[in-house]
Design a protein around this motif. Structure first.
Motif, PDB file in Angstrom:
ATOM      1  N   ALA A   1       0.754  -1.217   0.019  1.00 20.94           N
ATOM      2  CA  ALA A   1      -0.102  -0.046  -0.053  1.00 20.94           C
ATOM      3  C   ALA A   1       0.890   1.538   0.178  1.00 20.94           C
ATOM      4  O   ALA A   1       0.510   2.113  -0.708  1.00 20.94           O
ATOM      5  CB  ALA A   1      -1.079  -0.067   1.391  1.00 20.94           C
ATOM      6  N   PRO A   2       2.011   1.233   0.825  1.00 18.42           N
ATOM      7  CA  PRO A   2       2.830   2.659   0.828  1.00 18.42           C
ATOM      8  C   PRO A   2       3.278   2.933  -0.625  1.00 18.42           C
ATOM      9  O   PRO A   2       3.300   4.135  -1.067  1.00 18.42           O
ATOM     10  CB  PRO A   2       3.912   2.317   1.670  1.00 18.42           C
ATOM     11  N   PHE A   3       3.505   1.810  -1.301  1.00 18.53           N
ATOM     12  CA  PHE A   3       3.911   2.320  -2.723  1.00 18.53           C
ATOM     13  C   PHE A   3       2.788   2.857  -3.604  1.00 18.53           C
ATOM     14  O   PHE A   3       3.067   3.800  -4.363  1.00 18.53           O
ATOM     15  CB  PHE A   3       4.719   1.038  -3.474  1.00 18.53           C
ATOM     16  N   GLU A   4       1.594   2.069  -3.463  1.00 21.06           N
ATOM     17  CA  GLU A   4       0.710   2.845  -4.152  1.00 21.06           C
ATOM     18  C   GLU A   4       0.434   4.249  -3.853  1.00 21.06           C
ATOM     19  O   GLU A   4       0.020   5.169  -4.618  1.00 21.06           O
ATOM     20  CB  GLU A   4      -0.740   1.803  -3.988  1.00 21.06           C
ATOM     21  N   ARG A   5       0.762   4.602  -2.393  1.00 15.35           N
ATOM     22  CA  ARG A   5       0.247   5.889  -1.931  1.00 15.35           C
ATOM     23  C   ARG A   5       1.441   6.868  -2.639  1.00 15.35           C
ATOM     24  O   ARG A   5       0.917   8.047  -2.794  1.00 15.35           O
ATOM     25  CB  ARG A   5       0.623   5.976  -0.422  1.00 15.35           C
ATOM     26  N   VAL A   6       2.726   6.514  -2.626  1.00 14.81           N
ATOM     27  CA  VAL A   6       3.632   7.268  -3.570  1.00 14.81           C
ATOM     28  C   VAL A   6       3.299   7.564  -4.796  1.00 14.81           C
ATOM     29  O   VAL A   6       3.163   8.941  -5.231  1.00 14.81           O
ATOM     30  CB  VAL A   6       4.901   6.524  -3.443  1.00 14.81           C
ATOM     31  N   THR A   7       2.707   6.498  -5.695  1.00 15.96           N
ATOM     32  CA  THR A   7       2.380   6.806  -6.968  1.00 15.96           C
ATOM     33  C   THR A   7       1.120   7.665  -6.978  1.00 15.96           C
ATOM     34  O   THR A   7       1.097   8.553  -8.038  1.00 15.96           O
ATOM     35  CB  THR A   7       1.893   5.325  -7.589  1.00 15.96           C
ATOM     36  N   GLN A   8       0.164   7.609  -5.858  1.00 21.31           N
ATOM     37  CA  GLN A   8      -1.007   8.348  -5.878  1.00 21.31           C
ATOM     38  C   GLN A   8      -0.441   9.884  -5.798  1.00 21.31           C
ATOM     39  O   GLN A   8      -1.215  10.775  -6.315  1.00 21.31           O
ATOM     40  CB  GLN A   8      -1.867   7.864  -4.779  1.00 21.31           C
ATOM     41  N   ALA A   9       0.386  10.048  -4.783  1.00 20.79           N
ATOM     42  CA  ALA A   9       0.938  11.434  -4.419  1.00 20.79           C
ATOM     43  C   ALA A   9       1.551  12.009  -5.360  1.00 20.79           C
ATOM     44  O   ALA A   9       1.096  13.423  -5.828  1.00 20.79           O
ATOM     45  CB  ALA A   9       1.893  11.299  -3.149  1.00 20.79           C
ATOM     46  N   ILE A  10       2.312  11.168  -6.354  1.00 17.50           N
ATOM     47  CA  ILE A  10       2.958  11.611  -7.539  1.00 17.50           C
ATOM     48  C   ILE A  10       2.241  12.226  -8.749  1.00 17.50           C
ATOM     49  O   ILE A  10       2.079  13.112  -9.211  1.00 17.50           O
ATOM     50  CB  ILE A  10       4.140  10.976  -8.045  1.00 17.50           C
TER      51      ILE A  10
ATOM     52  N   GLU B   1      -0.868  13.152  -7.962  1.00 22.44           N
ATOM     53  CA  GLU B   1      -1.654  14.258  -7.609  1.00 22.44           C
ATOM     54  C   GLU B   1      -0.802  15.648  -8.065  1.00 22.44           C
ATOM     55  O   GLU B   1      -1.493  16.627  -8.511  1.00 22.44           O
ATOM     56  CB  GLU B   1      -1.689  14.359  -6.172  1.00 22.44           C
ATOM     57  N   VAL B   2       0.562  15.378  -7.848  1.00 18.28           N
ATOM     58  CA  VAL B   2       1.422  16.621  -8.198  1.00 18.28           C
ATOM     59  C   VAL B   2       1.411  16.814  -9.467  1.00 18.28           C
ATOM     60  O   VAL B   2       1.362  17.989 -10.266  1.00 18.28           O
ATOM     61  CB  VAL B   2       2.724  16.334  -7.505  1.00 18.28           C
ATOM     62  N   LYS B   3       1.389  15.532 -10.535  1.00 21.07           N
ATOM     63  CA  LYS B   3       1.554  15.373 -11.660  1.00 21.07           C
ATOM     64  C   LYS B   3       0.104  16.406 -12.514  1.00 21.07           C
ATOM     65  O   LYS B   3       0.208  17.030 -13.387  1.00 21.07           O
ATOM     66  CB  LYS B   3       1.531  14.160 -12.416  1.00 21.07           C
TER      67      LYS B   3
ATOM     68  N   THR C   1      -1.821  19.658  -6.507  1.00 17.07           N
ATOM     69  CA  THR C   1      -0.998  20.102  -5.347  1.00 17.07           C
ATOM     70  C   THR C   1       0.357  20.693  -5.813  1.00 17.07           C
ATOM     71  O   THR C   1       0.757  19.691  -6.725  1.00 17.07           O
ATOM     72  CB  THR C   1      -0.949  19.458  -4.176  1.00 17.07           C
ATOM     73  N   ASP C   2       1.134  21.406  -5.325  1.00 17.25           N
ATOM     74  CA  ASP C   2       2.638  21.440  -5.679  1.00 17.25           C
ATOM     75  C   ASP C   2       3.375  21.353  -4.459  1.00 17.25           C
ATOM     76  O   ASP C   2       4.575  21.791  -4.384  1.00 17.25           O
ATOM     77  CB  ASP C   2       3.007  22.773  -6.633  1.00 17.25           C
ATOM     78  N   GLU C   3       2.862  20.827  -3.433  1.00 18.96           N
ATOM     79  CA  GLU C   3       3.527  20.840  -1.731  1.00 18.96           C
ATOM     80  C   GLU C   3       4.464  19.551  -2.019  1.00 18.96           C
ATOM     81  O   GLU C   3       4.219  18.587  -3.104  1.00 18.96           O
ATOM     82  CB  GLU C   3       2.368  20.602  -0.946  1.00 18.96           C
ATOM     83  N   GLU C   4       5.420  19.524  -1.263  1.00 16.45           N
ATOM     84  CA  GLU C   4       6.206  18.389  -0.832  1.00 16.45           C
ATOM     85  C   GLU C   4       5.286  17.279  -0.575  1.00 16.45           C
ATOM     86  O   GLU C   4       4.430  17.394   0.194  1.00 16.45           O
ATOM     87  CB  GLU C   4       7.313  18.443  -0.074  1.00 16.45           C
ATOM     88  N   ILE C   5       5.707  15.855  -1.170  1.00 14.68           N
ATOM     89  CA  ILE C   5       4.737  14.863  -0.674  1.00 14.68           C
ATOM     90  C   ILE C   5       5.546  14.097   0.502  1.00 14.68           C
ATOM     91  O   ILE C   5       6.783  14.180   0.559  1.00 14.68           O
ATOM     92  CB  ILE C   5       4.591  13.753  -1.993  1.00 14.68           C
ATOM     93  N   SER C   6       4.900  13.459   1.271  1.00 12.40           N
ATOM     94  CA  SER C   6       5.597  12.651   2.326  1.00 12.40           C
ATOM     95  C   SER C   6       4.831  11.188   2.476  1.00 12.40           C
ATOM     96  O   SER C   6       3.531  11.111   2.685  1.00 12.40           O
ATOM     97  CB  SER C   6       5.439  13.398   3.524  1.00 12.40           C
TER      98      SER C   6
END
Ligand code: ADP
Length: 496
Positions: free
Chosen positions: A221-230, A232-234, A238-243
């Motif tokens: 799941a964390p890897f999917e969260r990374v993809t999702q966050a990226i 969203e930026v794409k 948002t253009d905030e830093e992801i975590s």
């Protein structure tokens, strides 16, 4: 064909999925031990049951062997007691018993088939020598046991007495009991156990599959969260830093992405600033031209001198616009990849002579003296066009930002690795706090003065880019009202 390829690539993709791999690993980690345990338990049960059966049968046949001796059965098989015992034993063990005498002749077969036949087998011969044998045939479900019929009893006056064990071993067998005992009851129990274990295993399998599904989903799941966050930026939400700090690995990915994001922001900011600067710089001469043209048109009768003066101003503005555009083009060219650099071996003395020859007329109009000092002849690997542009800008600035009657000195020197060009002037100098900005695009210390003398604010940016392309360096020393010195250092051999 295409469908097949699509199916294949789908399969390969599944194999590459971390989630699928985790699922399979957890599944195997659960299933393999449970199947292994079932086999181990069943096997040890079988071994133990067969051993108990063998010990039991051997005991019974030892007693039988004694009875055979006591009743003299080997000489006469009519003993009712022994025959009954034999029938009972063969019924009890669901087996067959053969009694073989010293001539290897079967004197009794509980099946009644082989009586009178001769049996010479390895086991029987060994048994005659006193060693009993057992052979378990798990495939056909029986145990073959040979028991020696040994006369362990001697008649004494006081009655019947057993010999000591060591004596027994030495005495030869008088006959052999060859028996085969069925293991069907053991097999039946094994079968029941196996079936029950399989039911338990199936239930366990359902649980293991469920656990594998949940765990593989949770772990990835964390890897999917990374993809999702990226994503969203794409998508620009948002253009905030992801975590995503669940794993050290996701933290590394996210850190790298945030750094990339930061760099892109800086690039974007500088691009926007550059574009707005360019628009502003290009607009200024146009605005002046419009003002000049408008004021000419607004007047009815324009005197010829005024006309000429305004037209000269307009021509100057056009020239300025032209200079800005050509400088911009040079800068864009410099910003391109280093592959565009065209390196040739050149005589640097000649190159400098040519630059100064071109600039001396301008210097003369400003009453500035240009001096060239060459410490030694220098040949180096350079891009002629780019280096000429870089050095011309420095000498041109030294002339432009000078004082009437001043001087510009260009000194060329070299060691075994680098050549240096020093351009010093007796000009107006640059304030210390401005020094770090002078290489920025469109940066001018004194805007109005620079514009007055036709500067675009791009010259030093171009110079610096060109020198960096040569893997060289540039530094500046300056004092207000005293003068400025630029020192350029470039490798003699262009590093690849
Ligand atoms: P410009 O086209 O305005 O000359 P440059 O990028 O070449 O732009 O230079 C940036 C600024 O640095 C100039 O506007 C000027 O104020 C200052 N400068 C550059 N060279 C000298 C120099 N030799 N002496 C004094 N000031 C200088």
């Amino acid at each position: 064909m295409f469908e097949k390829y699509k199916q294949l690539s789908g399969k390969v993709k599944i194999l590459k999925s971390l989630k699928a791999r985790l699922f399979v690993i957890i599944l195997l980690a659960g299933v393999i031990p449970s199947v292994g345990m079932r086999y181990a338990i069943l096997q040890s049960y079988e071994d133990r049951a067969v051993n108990v059966r063998i010990a039991d049968v051997q005991n019974q046949f030892k007693i039988l062997a004694n009875h055979l001796i006591i009743y003299g059965y080997l000489l006469d098989t009519s003993s009712e007691v022994v025959n009954t015992e034999l029938d009972q034993l063969s019924n009890l063990y669901d087996g067959r018993v053969l009694i073989i005498d010293q001539n290897f002749k079967v004197i009794k077969d509980t099946y009644g088939i082989s009586e009178g036949r001769t049996v010479i087998s390895e086991e029987v011969i060994r048994c005659f020598k006193g060693s009993a044998s057992t052979n378990y045939d798990s495939k056909n479900g029986y145990i073959e046991i040979t028991t020696p019929i040994v006369n362990t009893v001697v008649s004494t006056t006081s009655g019947i007495q057993a010999e000591t064990e060591s004596d027994t071993k030495e005495s030869l067998a008088e006959g052999v009991i060859l028996s085969s005992v069925s293991t069907s009851t053991i097999m039946a129990t094994l079968d029941i156990l196996n079936r029950r274990a399989m039911i338990v295993e199936l239930i366990a399998l359902v649980f293991i599959v469920a656990i594998a599904l949940v765990l593989s989903n949770l772990l990835t799941a964390p890897f999917e969260r990374v993809t999702q966050a990226i994503n969203e930026v794409k998508a620009g939400f948002t253009d905030e830093e992801i975590s995503v700090n669940d794993y050290v690995e996701t933290e590394h990915i996210v850190d790298a992405f945030n750094q990339l994001l930061g760099r892109m922001k800086v690039l974007d900011d500088s691009r926007q600033e550059f574009v707005s600067n360019v628009s502003h710089e290009l607009k200024t001469p146009l605005t002046s031209m419009k003002v000049l043209a408008d004021s000419l048109m607004a007047q009815e009768e324009v005197p010829a001198e005024l006309y000429k003066e305004f037209m000269t101003d307009i021509a100057n503005e056009i020239e300025r616009e032209n200079k800005i555009i050509s400088d911009l083009l040079s800068l864009v060219k410099m910003d391109k990849k280093a592959a565009d650099i065209n390196i040739v071996s050149m005589d640097i003395n000649e190159l400098l002579e040519l630059i100064l020859k071109r600039l001396r007329p301008i210097a003369r109009t400003r009453n500035v003296e240009v001096i060239f000092e060459s410490i030694r002849p220098v040949t180096a690997e350079v891009d002629e066009v780019k280096l000429t542009l870089a050095l011309s800008n420095l000498v041109e600035n030294a002339i432009k930002y000078n004082v009437p009657g001043g001087w510009v000195r260009v000194i060329l020197d070299a060691d075994h690795q680098f050549f240096t060009v020093e351009v010093s002037d007796s000009g107006i100098g640059i304030p210390q706090e401005e020094l770090e900005h002078i290489y920025e695009r469109f940066y001018r210390v004194d805007k109005s003065h620079s514009r007055e003398i036709g500067g675009s604010g791009l010259g030093l940016a171009i110079t610096r880019s060109a020198i960096l392309m040569h893997r060289g360096s540039i530094r500046v020393i300056s004092e207000e009202e005293q003068g400025t010195t630029f020192i350029v250092k470039i490798p003699l051999i262009h590093p690849v």
